[in-house]
Design a protein around this motif. Structure first.
Motif, PDB file in Angstrom:
ATOM      1  N   SER A   1       7.760  -2.430  26.837  1.00  0.00           N
ATOM      2  CA  SER A   1       8.137  -1.461  25.994  1.00  0.00           C
ATOM      3  C   SER A   1       7.120   0.106  26.103  1.00  0.00           C
ATOM      4  O   SER A   1       6.012  -0.375  26.687  1.00  0.00           O
ATOM      5  CB  SER A   1       7.816  -2.001  24.397  1.00  0.00           C
ATOM      6  OG  SER A   1       6.468  -2.167  24.310  1.00  0.00           O
ATOM      7  N   HIS A   2       7.665   0.910  25.560  1.00  0.00           N
ATOM      8  CA  HIS A   2       6.757   2.245  25.680  1.00  0.00           C
ATOM      9  C   HIS A   2       7.074   3.352  24.304  1.00  0.00           C
ATOM     10  O   HIS A   2       7.418   2.735  23.449  1.00  0.00           O
ATOM     11  CB  HIS A   2       7.406   3.075  26.877  1.00  0.00           C
ATOM     12  CG  HIS A   2       8.765   3.631  27.041  1.00  0.00           C
ATOM     13  ND1 HIS A   2       9.046   4.617  27.574  1.00  0.00           N
ATOM     14  CD2 HIS A   2       9.705   3.147  26.447  1.00  0.00           C
ATOM     15  CE1 HIS A   2      10.390   4.740  27.649  1.00  0.00           C
ATOM     16  NE2 HIS A   2      10.862   3.816  26.626  1.00  0.00           N
ATOM     17  N   THR A   3       6.499   4.276  24.651  1.00  0.00           N
ATOM     18  CA  THR A   3       6.460   5.088  23.084  1.00  0.00           C
ATOM     19  C   THR A   3       7.306   6.255  23.182  1.00  0.00           C
ATOM     20  O   THR A   3       6.772   7.349  23.160  1.00  0.00           O
ATOM     21  CB  THR A   3       4.931   5.374  22.565  1.00  0.00           C
ATOM     22  OG1 THR A   3       4.496   6.276  23.559  1.00  0.00           O
ATOM     23  CG2 THR A   3       4.305   4.040  22.566  1.00  0.00           C
ATOM     24  N   PRO A   4       8.524   6.259  23.508  1.00  0.00           N
ATOM     25  CA  PRO A   4       9.460   7.563  23.441  1.00  0.00           C
ATOM     26  C   PRO A   4       9.716   8.300  22.048  1.00  0.00           C
ATOM     27  O   PRO A   4       9.413   7.582  21.233  1.00  0.00           O
ATOM     28  CB  PRO A   4      10.910   6.894  24.000  1.00  0.00           C
ATOM     29  CG  PRO A   4      10.832   5.611  23.386  1.00  0.00           C
ATOM     30  CD  PRO A   4       9.471   4.893  23.445  1.00  0.00           C
ATOM     31  N   ASP A   5      10.012   9.539  22.216  1.00  0.00           N
ATOM     32  CA  ASP A   5      10.382  10.187  21.039  1.00  0.00           C
ATOM     33  C   ASP A   5       9.486  10.861  20.198  1.00  0.00           C
ATOM     34  O   ASP A   5       9.366  11.875  19.857  1.00  0.00           O
ATOM     35  CB  ASP A   5      11.623   9.771  20.154  1.00  0.00           C
ATOM     36  CG  ASP A   5      12.933   9.642  20.988  1.00  0.00           C
ATOM     37  OD1 ASP A   5      13.186  10.587  21.504  1.00  0.00           O
ATOM     38  OD2 ASP A   5      13.607   8.459  20.941  1.00  0.00           O
ATOM     39  N   VAL A   6       8.519   9.719  19.906  1.00  0.00           N
ATOM     40  CA  VAL A   6       7.140  10.123  18.929  1.00  0.00           C
ATOM     41  C   VAL A   6       6.575  11.527  19.468  1.00  0.00           C
ATOM     42  O   VAL A   6       5.816  11.939  18.433  1.00  0.00           O
ATOM     43  CB  VAL A   6       6.335   9.035  18.219  1.00  0.00           C
ATOM     44  CG1 VAL A   6       7.610   8.211  17.490  1.00  0.00           C
ATOM     45  CG2 VAL A   6       5.856   8.482  19.621  1.00  0.00           C
ATOM     46  N   LEU A   7       6.419  11.673  20.664  1.00  0.00           N
ATOM     47  CA  LEU A   7       5.675  12.518  21.262  1.00  0.00           C
ATOM     48  C   LEU A   7       6.446  13.843  21.695  1.00  0.00           C
ATOM     49  O   LEU A   7       5.944  14.776  22.226  1.00  0.00           O
ATOM     50  CB  LEU A   7       4.681  12.071  22.387  1.00  0.00           C
ATOM     51  CG  LEU A   7       5.412  11.018  23.313  1.00  0.00           C
ATOM     52  CD1 LEU A   7       6.729  11.619  24.114  1.00  0.00           C
ATOM     53  CD2 LEU A   7       4.565  10.589  24.250  1.00  0.00           C
ATOM     54  N   ASN A   8       7.604  13.920  21.526  1.00  0.00           N
ATOM     55  CA  ASN A   8       8.665  15.029  22.145  1.00  0.00           C
ATOM     56  C   ASN A   8       8.076  16.501  21.611  1.00  0.00           C
ATOM     57  O   ASN A   8       8.066  17.499  22.441  1.00  0.00           O
ATOM     58  CB  ASN A   8      10.169  14.843  21.691  1.00  0.00           C
ATOM     59  CG  ASN A   8      10.660  13.776  22.122  1.00  0.00           C
ATOM     60  OD1 ASN A   8      10.049  12.883  23.156  1.00  0.00           O
ATOM     61  ND2 ASN A   8      11.925  13.647  21.816  1.00  0.00           N
ATOM     62  N   ASP A   9       7.840  16.563  20.416  1.00  0.00           N
ATOM     63  CA  ASP A   9       7.472  17.724  19.845  1.00  0.00           C
ATOM     64  C   ASP A   9       6.108  18.482  20.318  1.00  0.00           C
ATOM     65  O   ASP A   9       6.106  19.221  20.883  1.00  0.00           O
ATOM     66  CB  ASP A   9       7.303  17.800  18.351  1.00  0.00           C
ATOM     67  CG  ASP A   9       8.823  17.722  17.661  1.00  0.00           C
ATOM     68  OD1 ASP A   9       9.782  18.101  18.088  1.00  0.00           O
ATOM     69  OD2 ASP A   9       8.630  17.178  16.413  1.00  0.00           O
ATOM     70  N   ASP A  10       5.203  17.454  20.473  1.00  0.00           N
ATOM     71  CA  ASP A  10       3.563  17.891  21.076  1.00  0.00           C
ATOM     72  C   ASP A  10       3.793  18.184  22.298  1.00  0.00           C
ATOM     73  O   ASP A  10       3.231  19.116  22.961  1.00  0.00           O
ATOM     74  CB  ASP A  10       2.649  17.191  20.450  1.00  0.00           C
ATOM     75  CG  ASP A  10       2.297  17.097  19.217  1.00  0.00           C
ATOM     76  OD1 ASP A  10       2.363  18.337  18.744  1.00  0.00           O
ATOM     77  OD2 ASP A  10       1.736  16.122  18.675  1.00  0.00           O
ATOM     78  N   VAL A  11       4.465  17.535  23.179  1.00  0.00           N
ATOM     79  CA  VAL A  11       4.684  17.605  24.651  1.00  0.00           C
ATOM     80  C   VAL A  11       5.417  18.997  24.891  1.00  0.00           C
ATOM     81  O   VAL A  11       5.113  19.651  25.790  1.00  0.00           O
ATOM     82  CB  VAL A  11       5.196  16.621  25.405  1.00  0.00           C
ATOM     83  CG1 VAL A  11       5.310  16.565  26.929  1.00  0.00           C
ATOM     84  CG2 VAL A  11       4.489  15.368  25.291  1.00  0.00           C
ATOM     85  N   ALA A  12       6.734  19.142  24.205  1.00  0.00           N
ATOM     86  CA  ALA A  12       7.465  20.416  24.551  1.00  0.00           C
ATOM     87  C   ALA A  12       6.356  21.466  24.001  1.00  0.00           C
ATOM     88  O   ALA A  12       6.673  22.507  24.604  1.00  0.00           O
ATOM     89  CB  ALA A  12       8.645  20.226  23.630  1.00  0.00           C
ATOM     90  N   ASP A  13       5.860  21.427  22.849  1.00  0.00           N
ATOM     91  CA  ASP A  13       4.826  22.639  22.339  1.00  0.00           C
ATOM     92  C   ASP A  13       3.818  23.009  23.409  1.00  0.00           C
ATOM     93  O   ASP A  13       3.666  24.133  23.850  1.00  0.00           O
ATOM     94  CB  ASP A  13       3.961  22.262  21.317  1.00  0.00           C
ATOM     95  CG  ASP A  13       4.797  22.210  19.932  1.00  0.00           C
ATOM     96  OD1 ASP A  13       6.022  22.737  20.190  1.00  0.00           O
ATOM     97  OD2 ASP A  13       4.172  21.862  18.939  1.00  0.00           O
ATOM     98  N   THR A  14       3.323  22.034  24.213  1.00  0.00           N
ATOM     99  CA  THR A  14       2.309  22.205  25.119  1.00  0.00           C
ATOM    100  C   THR A  14       2.999  22.875  26.370  1.00  0.00           C
ATOM    101  O   THR A  14       2.394  23.816  27.082  1.00  0.00           O
ATOM    102  CB  THR A  14       1.635  20.735  25.712  1.00  0.00           C
ATOM    103  OG1 THR A  14       1.088  20.143  24.594  1.00  0.00           O
ATOM    104  CG2 THR A  14       0.898  21.073  27.025  1.00  0.00           C
ATOM    105  N   ALA A  15       4.374  22.625  26.850  1.00  0.00           N
ATOM    106  CA  ALA A  15       5.123  23.269  27.910  1.00  0.00           C
ATOM    107  C   ALA A  15       5.057  24.768  27.557  1.00  0.00           C
ATOM    108  O   ALA A  15       4.899  25.493  28.488  1.00  0.00           O
ATOM    109  CB  ALA A  15       6.374  22.594  27.870  1.00  0.00           C
ATOM    110  N   ILE A  16       5.534  25.075  26.127  1.00  0.00           N
ATOM    111  CA  ILE A  16       5.822  26.244  25.705  1.00  0.00           C
ATOM    112  C   ILE A  16       4.453  27.043  25.840  1.00  0.00           C
ATOM    113  O   ILE A  16       4.408  28.190  26.176  1.00  0.00           O
ATOM    114  CB  ILE A  16       6.260  26.537  24.233  1.00  0.00           C
ATOM    115  CG1 ILE A  16       7.839  25.452  24.373  1.00  0.00           C
ATOM    116  CG2 ILE A  16       6.609  27.865  23.816  1.00  0.00           C
ATOM    117  CD1 ILE A  16       8.990  26.443  25.161  1.00  0.00           C
TER     118      ILE A  16
END
Ligand code: NAP
Ligand code: 8YV
Length: 326
Positions: free
Chosen positions: A96-111
């Motif tokens: 198992s892994h940890t998808p979705d819960v980090l989408n916002d912060d990783v996307a914010d970092t790209a921006i």
């Protein structure tokens, strides 16, 4: 009744430790000297039903092989290129892994990297602190992100989150991946063709052999002297030597990087450049997101003990049924 054995590969925060200990008999592998670990597991390996790890620590093949009764691996992080999930699935081990819960912060970092690079945030900060503003006057004009074409390499959970944010900044989104999706963005079957059509290329694919050096000299040259590369995927996705050569020759305009080929070592050819913004693989590194990721690692282990399943299996294990927890 004796609790099932959990092998913890690396350190975790207390919140996770307490949840592990409530349900599992925990052994911390990192308490053993590196040279003693396999010797320890040669005697004790059969005790372990589960492994708790992260995308950073992974599960070395010799450790997986030393656990004959292993049934579940719960990894912290969505990327799992340090775990041979196909080999685990073939053995009937759920990963198992940890998808979705980090989408916002990783996307914010790209921006954040894109904006900082394009608007010279770090140079502007230095201009103020050094007194250059008082002595040299206004900082030179920069470029606007509005109207840029952003090419996303890997329009998955995080890629789509980046796209939504970038659109709000007035960018046009295009994408490349192995498959065309039903989305309102133009698809490029060729990464090089997409790079030629972009102002900024954002990498957000998984790492591992399939994506190794997808972004090489040709793609960087196509991106061009005014183009920018943002990498929040894995260092392995970009050929770092080719990246440095492209920056040195002026073939590429700049880069914003959260990940590197040999972390935590970053070549001086990158750290000494002005047209590069660097971050220490911290895209998911907020208190809120790391807590949500840690909770999901624990939830996956707890669920396994209930019915031998996990909440968020990696795709290789999506159809795997262990048929019992311990
Ligand atoms: P995801 O939903 O699985 O999306 C991955 C995307 O990559 C998909 O759109 C997939 O599209 C594309 N892809 C996969 N293999 C490819 C290939 N060989 N060539 C081109 N495209 C390919 O994953 P996610 O949750 O968005 O996470 C993506 C990655 O971000 C993670 O695996 C991790 O490496 C990285 N990440 C980094 C940080 C950080 O701290 N910097 C944090 C979180 C995640 P197709 O299947 O159509 O090809
Ligand atoms: C983690 C990441 O920091 O989720 C990922 O794939 O790269 C980061 O969120 C990394 O996995 C270490 O655990």
């Amino acid at each position: 009744m004796r609790k099932p054995g959990l092998l913890q590969i690396g350190p975790v925060p207390d919140r996770m430790r307490l949840r592990f200990e409530a349900e599992w008999q925990v052994t911390r592998l990192f308490d053993y000297e590196e040279g003693d670990r396999l010797n320890f597991l040669a005697g004790a390996g059969s005790q372990f039903t589960g492994i708790a790890t992260s995308g950073h620590w992974g599960v070395p093949a010799d450790i997986m092989a030393a656990l004959p009764n292993l049934k579940v691996i719960s990894s912290n992080g969505v990327g799992y290129d340090t775990i041979d999930a196909a080999a685990a699935a073939a053995r009937g081990v759920l990963v198992s892994h940890t998808p979705d819960v980090l989408n916002d912060d990783v996307a914010d970092t790209a921006i954040l990297l894109w904006l900082a690079l394009t608007r010279h945030l770090l140079q502007g900060d230095r201009w103020v602190r050094s007194g250059d503003w008082a002595t040299h006057g206004a900082y030179p004009l920069t470029r606007s992100v509005r109207g840029q074409v952003m090419g996303i390499l890997g329009l998955g959970r995080i890629g789509r989150t980046i796209a939504t944010r970038a659109e709000a900044f007035g960018a046009k989104i295009v994408y490349h991946g192995r498959t065309k999706q039903v989305v309102p963005y133009e698809f490029f079957a060729s990464l090089t063709d997409m790079a030629a059509a972009c102002d900024v290329l954002v990498c957000v694919t998984p790492g591992g052999p399939e994506t190794q050096h997808l972004v090489g000299a040709d793609v960087l040259r196509a991106l061009g002297p005014e183009g920018a590369l943002i990498n929040v995927a894995r260092g392995s996705v970009v050929d770092e030597t080719a990246l440095i050569a492209a920056l040195d020759s002026g073939a590429l305009g700049g880069a914003g990087l959260d990940v590197f080929e040999h972390e935590p070592n970053v070549p001086a050819a990158l750290t000494e450049r002005e047209n590069v913004v660097l971050a220490p693989h911290m895209a998911s590194g907020t208190i809120e997101t790391r807590q949500a990721m840690g909770d999901l690692v624990c939830d996956n282990l707890s669920r396994f003990l209930v019915d031998g399943r996990v909440l968020t299996p990696v795709p290789e294990c999506a159809d795997l049924r262990t048929g019992g927890s311990v």
